[in-house]
Design an enzyme around this catalytic site. Structure first.
Site, short mmCIF file in Angstrom:
data_model
loop_
_atom_site.label_atom_id
_atom_site.label_comp_id
_atom_site.label_asym_id
_atom_site.label_seq_id
_atom_site.Cartn_x
_atom_site.Cartn_y
_atom_site.Cartn_z
N PHE A 250 -17.52 9.55 -41.77
CA PHE A 250 -16.57 10.15 -42.71
C PHE A 250 -16.94 11.58 -43.06
O PHE A 250 -16.48 12.10 -44.07
CB PHE A 250 -16.41 9.30 -43.98
CG PHE A 250 -16.41 7.81 -43.76
CD1 PHE A 250 -15.87 7.27 -42.60
CD2 PHE A 250 -16.95 6.93 -44.69
CE1 PHE A 250 -15.87 5.89 -42.38
CE2 PHE A 250 -16.96 5.56 -44.48
CZ PHE A 250 -16.43 5.04 -43.33
N ILE A 661 -0.94 7.26 -27.62
CA ILE A 661 -1.89 6.29 -28.18
C ILE A 661 -2.65 5.63 -27.03
O ILE A 661 -2.05 5.03 -26.13
CB ILE A 661 -1.15 5.22 -29.02
CG1 ILE A 661 -0.42 5.87 -30.21
CG2 ILE A 661 -2.12 4.14 -29.50
CD1 ILE A 661 -1.32 6.55 -31.21
N LEU A 662 -3.96 5.73 -27.06
CA LEU A 662 -4.77 5.19 -25.97
C LEU A 662 -4.95 3.68 -26.11
O LEU A 662 -5.07 2.96 -25.12
CB LEU A 662 -6.14 5.87 -25.95
CG LEU A 662 -6.11 7.39 -25.68
CD1 LEU A 662 -7.51 7.98 -25.87
CD2 LEU A 662 -5.60 7.68 -24.28
N GLY A 734 -5.88 13.49 -31.95
CA GLY A 734 -6.84 12.51 -32.45
C GLY A 734 -6.21 11.65 -33.52
O GLY A 734 -5.22 12.05 -34.12
N GLU A 737 -8.68 11.37 -39.06
CA GLU A 737 -8.51 11.73 -40.46
C GLU A 737 -7.08 11.70 -40.99
O GLU A 737 -6.87 11.65 -42.21
CB GLU A 737 -9.15 13.10 -40.70
CG GLU A 737 -10.67 12.96 -40.71
CD GLU A 737 -11.41 14.22 -40.31
OE1 GLU A 737 -12.01 14.85 -41.19
OE2 GLU A 737 -11.44 14.57 -39.13
MO1 MOS Z 1 -14.75 14.56 -40.42
S1 MOS Z 1 -14.79 14.82 -42.45
O1 MOS Z 1 -14.53 16.13 -39.78
O2 MOS Z 1 -16.25 13.86 -40.03
#
Ligand code: MOS
Length: 770
Positions: A250, A661-662, A734, A737
């Site tokens: 995170f 989506i993989l 990706g 986040e």
């Molecule tokens: Mo993320 S907060 O770029 O690991």
């Protein structure tokens, strides 16, 4: 085949996109997946950190004689006897990053509560802990600075966040506000938050003569290797960082923190392998946090809902030991079409450890303000919140003027609204009830940049027909092992079971930090490139081999499937990879690929193993021409008890566009995780400091509340699943986040809809609703 139409075999049925189970799942449930602290070492010693108990001042005296006499103690390091370490300076070209530039154990200065001031090494963990408790420190205490206010005389404007402009003006905000039909102006705040992955940070350092191996909990094996090399003053080639499994990061494992380097120092001093684990309490001071933010937001619009001006001024904290800015306004620059804009960021130094990226740095707290503000504006205008966002949709990136590589935000709003049942919403606050409970529906936009960095991978095919693919990337529990295996399976014409994907070692082909949600986008093209090139070589080997049933046939006539190479229109004519390699006495065929975002020619190195791949179709300029950004829409239903102030998020719908989506299962899990973070941010998470002493009041999971299973209601995740045609051949941005972005605002907006109370200060705990 004798006669009639032969239906040609399909090109290998694609595994990419399928929701296959995690390839590492079995290891994990058996407890056989080895995390940093779990690598067995002969003769290991245990290190425990001693940390400051004041937030600012000096160490007058640090008394270790009693501790040194304690059973099992091998060494105690403090600023009085620790070896000198190199300080990284601004502008140093080290491909890696330290969480804090300030070097611990080199002076008597204390800048924050919980700063490392000593390391105790002993035979056992218990002995090290006990001895650490006997270290007596006396301080000269100074008054710490903890609090920040906007427009503080101590505030200054940082310039950039990873190259992104933090102070931005467009048009004339003042004039636009003066003539606006409708205007809102509010201040939103978010507290200090901590990452708290399940796996705390840990390092095991092992010296072998001058070779150093560190088993580390990190999101960046290459970066950690480089930083450790720099600070210890030893060559990068002498260091190996290993991180096969990471129990969540995170952001707090993205940069290198000093405990890793101190473990290496301690191991050198005691001439034994040393294990150093950060305790849960130490997790609150040893590996960064998200700063508190104070965000002043003003929006103006025409009566029909067109935004005319946006002003977003953020004040956040940095430390006295380094600089990190929480870039709340970056998204504001580009989320909506708006001619007049002012985004500014201010920092104030306080006596805490340095903040660090956490769960969508900038977007997560910044969009709480912006997306709450949009909801306030929607009520002011009497326009539906989804409609207001549609009206202000940005058809190109308003900050850079570049076209989007692909954008399906309108589809996300529509899809999410439909699944959620948004059209049945009565906008009047307090109008929806279920018995005693108030029901509220709220929404917000989600967004996160589509980052991508150069990455490389190696593909090896062995004579037994098995393949190993490797890259110095990471799996933070997100599914890298699985999706890279899927990509390799398709590109190699091999089944998933015959492929082993290896990651998490700095000696593997380089890959970027597993941060910025960029791992899939960066590493997938490298894995695909290496695997495809490997397959081509196998095909050429067959064509050139007089003993092969495929000798002399045209390359285009050949297919591969399930570890076999054969003629498209005569599938029985062919052979297995294993047969081909064995007959040719080749124990292994190996290819390494580098996937780059910049223009670069295809090239091979001298031993014919490295292939450089240029991506973004084949136009070298693709990467520069487009704005890469993921988008989504978040819809929340809350159930609020009007007398208890208790909030339950009963239903959540998230519609997300992250390109192709993989793997739908692992991608969905990432969004579930992101939304769960968002629920924590909205309702629970807050780290409190004592304003007098500057010490942490909250430093465990009993006081720092994160959502548990019972706090998470029904979550529906929908993906657009259309490839981004410009980011790479794979079309994947990706996941990571984006899941958390917009969630806190969606929940706050739903709470307003339920109760008529607009809460602008996170977390929305019950007393704020009473
Ligand atoms: Mo993320 S907060 O770029 O690991």
């Amino acid at each position: 085949m004798s006669s009639g139409i032969i239906s040609p075999p399909k090109e290998t049925e694609q595994v990419v996109g399928k929701p296959i189970n995690r390839v590492d799942g079995r290891l994990k449930i058996m407890g056989a997946a080895c995390y940093a602290a779990e690598f067995e070492q002969e003769n290991i010693a245990h290190a425990v950190l001693v940390q400051s108990t004041i937030a600012k001042g000096r160490i007058k005296d640090i008394e270790t004689s009693e501790a040194e006499k304690a059973p099992g103690v091998l060494s105690i390091l403090t600023h009085l006897n620790a070896p000198k370490l190199n300080q990284m300076k601004q502008g140093d070209m080290v491909k890696g990053a330290l969480g804090e530039k300030f070097v611990p154990l080199q002076s008597d200065e204390v800048f924050y509560d919980g700063q490392h001031i000593g390391v105790v090494v002993a035979e056992t963990l218990e002995q090290a802990k006990y001895a650490a408790s006997l270290v007596r420190v006396t301080y000269e205490k100074h008054k710490p600075c903890i609090e920040i206010v906007p427009e503080s005389p101590k505030a200054y404007q940082p310039k950039q966040f990873f190259g992104e402009e933090l102070q931005v003006q467009r048009g004339d905000v003042t004039k636009a506000f003066a003539t606006a039909d409708v205007k809102i102006e509010q201040t939103y705040t978010t507290p200090i938050e901590h990452h708290n992955p399940m796996e705390s940070l840990a390092s095991i350092a092992v010296w072998n003569d001058n070779q150093l191996t560190i088993y580390d909990a990190t999101q960046w094996v290459i970066g950690t290797r480089n930083v450790v090399a720099y600070t210890l003053g030893i060559p990068e080639e002498s260091i190996r960082i290993i991180s096969h499994f990471v129990g969540g990061g995170f952001g707090c494992k993205g940069f290198t923190w000093w405990h890793t380097i101190l473990a290496a120092v301690a191991a050198r001093v005691v001439r034994r392998p040393v294990k150093l684990m950060i305790t849960r309490q130490q997790m609150f001071t040893s590996c960064g946090h998200r700063s508190l933010t104070i965000q002043q937001l003003a929006l103006s619009a025409t009566k029909d809902g067109k935004l005319t001006a946006i002003k977003h001024v953020t004040t956040s904290q940095t430390s006295e030991v380094d600089e990190f800015v929480e870039p709340c306004g970056l998204t504001t620059r580009m989320l909506y079409a708006c001619p007049n804009l002012k985004v500014a960021h201010y920092l104030v130094q306080v006596n805490t450890g340095n903040p660090t990226p956490m769960r969508a740095p900038g977007e997560a707290p910044g969009m709480f303000a912006l997306e709450s503000g949009l909801d306030e504006l929607a009520y002011e205008l009497g326009i539906d919140p989804v409609e207001l966002r549609m009206i202000n949709h940005a058809d190109v990136n308003p900050h850079t003027g570049k076209p989007w590589s692909s954008k399906y935000l309108k589809e996300c709003y529509q899809l999410g609204a439909e699944r959620f049942g948004w059209s049945r919403r009565n906008p009047t606050p307090g109008s929806m009830r279920d018995g005693d409970y108030l029901i509220g529906w709220g929404m917000a936009t989600a967004t996160y940049p589509g980052y991508r960095s150069p990455a490389s991978a190696k593909a090896q095919l062995f004579a037994d027909g098995r393949a190993v693919i490797s890259s110095a990337t990471h799996d933070l529990g997100t599914g890298t092992y699985t999706v890279m295996t899927q990509i390799a399976a398709d590109a190699l014409g091999l089944s998933v079971e015959r492929i082993e994907f290896k990651l998490g070692e700095s000696s593997m082909p380089p890959a970027p930090v597993a941060g910025g949600s960029q791992s899939a986008a960066s590493v997938a093209p490298a894995v695909q490139g290496a695997a495809q090139e490997l397959r081509s070589r196998v095909i050429r080997l067959a064509i050139d081999d007089e003993s092969s049933p495929l000798y002399g046939v045209a390359q285009e006539a050949i297919l591969t499937e399930n570890g076999r190479v054969f003629l498209n229109n005569e599938p029985s004519r062919g052979e297995t990879y294993a047969e081909l390699l064995q007959r040719n006495n080749l124990p292994i065929v190996e290819v390494e690929a580098i996937a780059n975002t910049a223009a670069s020619e295809s090239q091979q190195n001298s031993d014919n193993k490295v292939v450089r791949i240029c991506v973004g179709k084949d136009e070298n300029s693709d990467w520069q021409q487009y704005a890469f950004q993921s988008f989504g829409a978040q819809f929340a239903e809350v159930r609020v008890h009007p007398r208890l102030g208790q909030v339950r998020v009963t239903r959540f719908v998230s519609a997300i566009d992250v390109g192709r989506i993989l793997n739908h299962k692992t991608a969905r899990s990432q969004i579930l995780g992101g939304i769960t973070f968002g629920l924590g941010m909205a309702l629970m998470e807050e780290t409190v400091l004592d304003q007098q002493s500057g010490r942490l009041v909250v430093r465990n999971l009993a006081d720092y509340h994160v959502p548990v299973q019972a706090d998470v209601g029904d979550i529906d995740v929908l993906f657009i699943d259309k490839p981004d045609p410009h980011i790479s051949i794979m079309g994947v941005r990706g996941v990571g986040e984006i899941g958390i972005t917009g969630v806190a605002a969606a929940v706050a907006n739903a709470i307003y809809h339920a109760t008529g109370k607009r809460i602008r200060e996170l977390p929305i705990t019950p007393e704020k609703l009473l």
